[in-house]
Structures are given as structure tokens and as C-alpha cells.
Motif scaffolding. Structure first.
Motif, short mmCIF file in Angstrom:
data_model
loop_
_atom_site.label_atom_id
_atom_site.label_comp_id
_atom_site.label_asym_id
_atom_site.label_seq_id
_atom_site.Cartn_x
_atom_site.Cartn_y
_atom_site.Cartn_z
N SER A 150 0.84 -1.19 0.00
CA SER A 150 0.00 0.00 0.00
C SER A 150 0.88 1.24 0.00
CB SER A 150 -0.89 0.01 1.24
OG SER A 150 -1.75 -1.10 1.23
N ASP B 270 9.78 -15.16 8.36
CA ASP B 270 10.06 -16.23 7.39
C ASP B 270 9.76 -15.80 5.97
OD1 ASP B 270 10.70 -17.82 9.53
OD2 ASP B 270 8.63 -18.55 9.75
N GLU C 144 9.89 -14.02 2.21
CA GLU C 144 10.89 -13.98 1.16
C GLU C 144 11.33 -12.55 0.87
OE1 GLU C 144 11.30 -15.82 -3.36
OE2 GLU C 144 9.33 -15.53 -2.48
N GLY D 296 -3.17 -10.91 3.27
CA GLY D 296 -2.71 -12.30 3.29
C GLY D 296 -2.54 -12.78 4.71
C1 LIG Z 1 -2.94 -4.99 -1.80
C2 LIG Z 1 -1.89 -5.36 -0.77
C3 LIG Z 1 -1.23 -4.35 -0.09
C4 LIG Z 1 -0.26 -4.68 0.86
N1 LIG Z 1 0.35 -3.67 1.56
C5 LIG Z 1 1.26 -3.97 2.52
C6 LIG Z 1 1.87 -2.91 3.27
O1 LIG Z 1 1.60 -1.71 3.06
N2 LIG Z 1 2.78 -3.26 4.21
C7 LIG Z 1 3.11 -4.57 4.47
O2 LIG Z 1 3.95 -4.81 5.34
N3 LIG Z 1 2.53 -5.58 3.77
C8 LIG Z 1 1.64 -5.31 2.80
N4 LIG Z 1 1.07 -6.34 2.07
C9 LIG Z 1 1.56 -7.72 2.27
C10 LIG Z 1 2.74 -7.95 1.31
O3 LIG Z 1 2.29 -7.97 -0.03
C11 LIG Z 1 3.44 -9.29 1.54
O4 LIG Z 1 2.50 -10.32 1.54
C12 LIG Z 1 4.22 -9.31 2.85
O5 LIG Z 1 5.22 -8.30 2.86
C13 LIG Z 1 4.87 -10.69 3.03
O6 LIG Z 1 5.74 -10.93 1.96
P1 LIG Z 1 6.99 -11.89 2.18
O7 LIG Z 1 7.56 -12.16 0.82
O8 LIG Z 1 7.90 -11.36 3.21
O9 LIG Z 1 6.34 -13.20 2.79
P2 LIG Z 1 6.00 -14.55 1.99
O10 LIG Z 1 7.27 -15.25 1.68
O11 LIG Z 1 5.09 -14.21 0.84
O12 LIG Z 1 5.13 -15.32 3.07
C14 LIG Z 1 5.73 -15.92 4.22
C15 LIG Z 1 4.65 -16.55 5.08
O13 LIG Z 1 3.83 -15.54 5.69
C16 LIG Z 1 2.44 -15.70 5.32
N5 LIG Z 1 1.92 -14.35 5.07
C17 LIG Z 1 1.95 -13.66 3.90
N6 LIG Z 1 1.42 -12.44 4.08
C18 LIG Z 1 1.08 -12.35 5.38
C19 LIG Z 1 0.49 -11.33 6.19
N7 LIG Z 1 0.16 -10.13 5.69
N8 LIG Z 1 0.28 -11.59 7.52
C20 LIG Z 1 0.63 -12.78 8.05
N9 LIG Z 1 1.19 -13.79 7.34
C21 LIG Z 1 1.40 -13.57 6.03
C22 LIG Z 1 2.45 -16.55 4.08
O14 LIG Z 1 1.26 -17.31 3.99
C23 LIG Z 1 3.68 -17.43 4.29
O15 LIG Z 1 3.36 -18.53 5.11
C24 LIG Z 1 0.07 -6.05 1.12
C25 LIG Z 1 -0.61 -7.06 0.42
C26 LIG Z 1 -1.57 -6.72 -0.50
C27 LIG Z 1 -2.28 -7.83 -1.24
#
Ligand SMILES: Cc1cc2nc3c(=O)[nH]c(=O)nc-3n(C[C@H](O)[C@H](O)[C@H](O)COP(=O)(O)OP(=O)(O)OC[C@H]3O[C@@H](n4cnc5c(N)ncnc54)[C@H](O)[C@@H]3O)c2cc1C
Length: 264
Positions: A75, A94, A96, A262
């Protein structure tokens, strides 16, 4: 993505892409700021950025030296015509992508971004939309980012619409945009801010820490009888729970807009 590389491995190489691909922009990190112990605010300069409405998001794409790519949505905490775009990212230990964005990104780094995205989860001043209904914002954790953009745009526009934010957050240290919210609460077009602490509350806080429940939600939002527009953002579980309760409390489902990040 069980075979996915670590956050370090998807970090952009030292020689970032020089030419943006169609629909993507190469953004330069202008500044970073520790937002909370677990989150970082990232200010991007994005040449060619067309501006964005309050509440929209963008996609960030990281490319590893071996060509592996990872894309995540974030966002936008800023709005308007500026090419300075502000994000705030929470670290999933954990994850990515988020550990890299929170711990490793530095001023001068380059990231690819695509956007702005999303036309539904947006707020614009009543002068533009003609909609004077009260606005209720409800955030869980980092889900406050687009709602902060809306509250900021509301104050900037001196919009007369009543604006209220219910913000569920783990501890006082985890509050995003703490100083900025203090300013918005005192703005000419004020924001009414209600914070619920789920794990640790400030000393002397009237309510014991705990997850927000239906009764507490009812007490801290505009009642359905005032026909508020409601924006809910946070983890998928938080958003779905809150949206269900709002409907049970008589809110019109057509007036409830949700953004799910998510997770459970
Ligand atoms: C429209 C939109 C806007 C977003 N805006 C923001 C933002 O402003 N700030 C922000 O920090 N994130 C935001 N997110 C979440 C972001 O896109 C990622 O999902 C988040 O940063 C995790 O990515 P990662 O690669 O670190 O984790 P991943 O490797 O994708 O996931 C690691 C593990 O965490 C779980 N997981 C994934 N997302 C979440 C979550 N939100 N809460 C708990 N567990 C989760 C997964 O299922 C997986 O098991 C947004 C998501 C969407 C769809």
C-alpha cells in the motif's frame, strides 16, 4: 515457493535495470526510516510516476542476479501528484521479500515498482465525489498504511466528512505514523483515533490488551444508523472477522470496502 531463494538472494544486483520495462518504473530509494522495531518506512523517488489516490497500492519486484524474481504488493502511504512515493513494510520473519525491504534496503538502492493499482479501495474528498457520509477506517497492524494515506488526504483537503480510525496494534511500540497521527487528530478536519492494543497496552490504559471483539468494535465505530462508508485493511483473518461483524451490526455490505494483506 518452497524452493524460493532467501530475501538476500532476491535483492537487486548492484547494477539495477537501467531501462524500465513496459508498465514498470525504476524507483530510487530516497530515504528509509525505522517505523517500528519490526517495520521500515521507505521513501521512493519514481520518475514518471503518474500520482496516486489515497488507498492505492503498487507492486514491488525484486530480481536476483540469477534472474529469479519475486513480486509483492504494498500500500502507498502517500497520495497526490508527487513522484515521491512512501511505503511502510512490516517484516514477516520467514518471508521472502519483507525482511529484505525492512532490514536491508538503503538510500540509493533501486527497486522496480508497478502502479498505482486498485481503484476500489480509495478515498477522495467529498468536494470531488459529493459523498458526505462519515468515513470509518479500521486497521489491523500494517493494514493502517492505506488508511493513513486517506486520513492524511482528508486533513490536507480540509474535508468536512467525519473521519474515524479504529487501529488494532500489538503494543505501543508497533504504532505506525505515531507522530503524524497526533497531528491529524488535531487537524482542522480532525481524525478521531481509537487504538486497541492486542498484546501490551500503555501503562494506565483503560482497557486490558486483547484482540478486538465484536462488542469493542461496535463501541468504537460509527453506528450503522449513520450509514458510514467503511474501509477495513489488514491480514486476511482480521479483515474477514471485522467485515462479518460489521454486517451483523447492520452495516450495509455495499458500504464496506476491504483490503486483505494475506496470512491467517
Ligand atoms: C494490496 C496489498 C497491499 C499490501 N500492503 C502492505 C503494506 O503496506 N505493508 C506490508 O507490510 N505488507 C503489505 N502487504 C503484504 C505484502 O504484499 C506481503 O504479503 C508481505 O510483505 C509478506 O511478503 P513476504 O515475501 O515477506 O512473505 P511470503 O514469503 O510471501 O510469506 C511468508 C509466510 O507468511 C504468510 N503471510 C503472507 N502475508 C502475510 C500477512 N500479511 N500476515 C501474516 N502472514 C502472512 C504466508 O502465507 C507465508 O506462510 C500487502 C498485500 C496486499 C495484497
Amino acid at each position: 515457493m518452497s524452493d524460493a531463494p532467501t530475501a538476500q538472494a532476491v535483492a537487486p544486483s548492484a547494477a539495477p535495470l537501467a531501462v524500465p520495462r513496459s508498465g514498470w518504473h525504476v524507483a530510487t530509494v530516497a530515504a528509509t526510516h525505522r517505523e517500528t522495531p519490526n517495520a521500515t518506512r521507505i521513501e521512493l523517488d519514481v520518475p514518471g510516476w503518474p500520482g496516486n489516490a489515497a488507498g492505492q497500492h503498487l507492486d514491488v519486484r525484486l530480481t536476483a542476479p540469477d534472474g529469479y524474481q519475486a513480486t509483492r504488493s504494498y500500500s502507498i502511504a502517500s497520495s497526490g501528484s508527487s513522484t515521491r512515493v512512501v511505503l511502510a513494510v512490516d517484516k514477516l520473519p520467514d518471508g521472502e521479500v519483507s525482511p529484505y525491504l525492512v532490514d536491508d534496503v538503503r538510500a540509493g538502492d533501486m527497486l522496480e515498482v508497478h502502479g498505482p493499482l486498485g481503484a476500489f479501495f480509495v478515498w477522495a474528498p467529498a468536494a470531488d465525489t459529493g459523498d458526505h457520509r462519515p468515513v470509518q477506517l479500521i486497521a489491523g497492524g500494517s493494514g493502517v498504511v492505506p488508511l493513513y494515506a486517506m486520513a492524511h488526504a482528508h486533513a490536507d483537503a480540509s474535508d468536512p466528512t467525519p473521519f474515524r480510525l479504529l487501529y488494532s496494534v500489538r503494543t505501543p511500540d508497533d504504532v505506525y505514523f505515531d507522530d503524524e497521527f497526533a497531528t491529524l487528530v488535531d487537524a482542522a478536519a480532525p481524525l478521531q483515533l481509537d487504538v486497541v492494543y492486542t498484546r501490551r497496552a500503555p501503562e494506565g490504559w483503560a482497557t486490558a490488551p486483547g484482540r478486538i471483539m465484536r462488542e469493542a468494535l461496535e463501541a468504537a465505530v460509527f453506528p450503522a444508523s449513520e450509514r458510514p462508508r467503511v474501509f477495513v485493511c489488514g491480514s486476511t483473518g482480521f479483515v474477514e472477522r471485522v467485515a462479518d461483524w460489521l454486517v451483523e451490526l447492520g452495516h450495509d455490505p455495499r458500504s464496506i470496502r476491504t483490503e486483505r494483506y494475506g496470512g491467517a
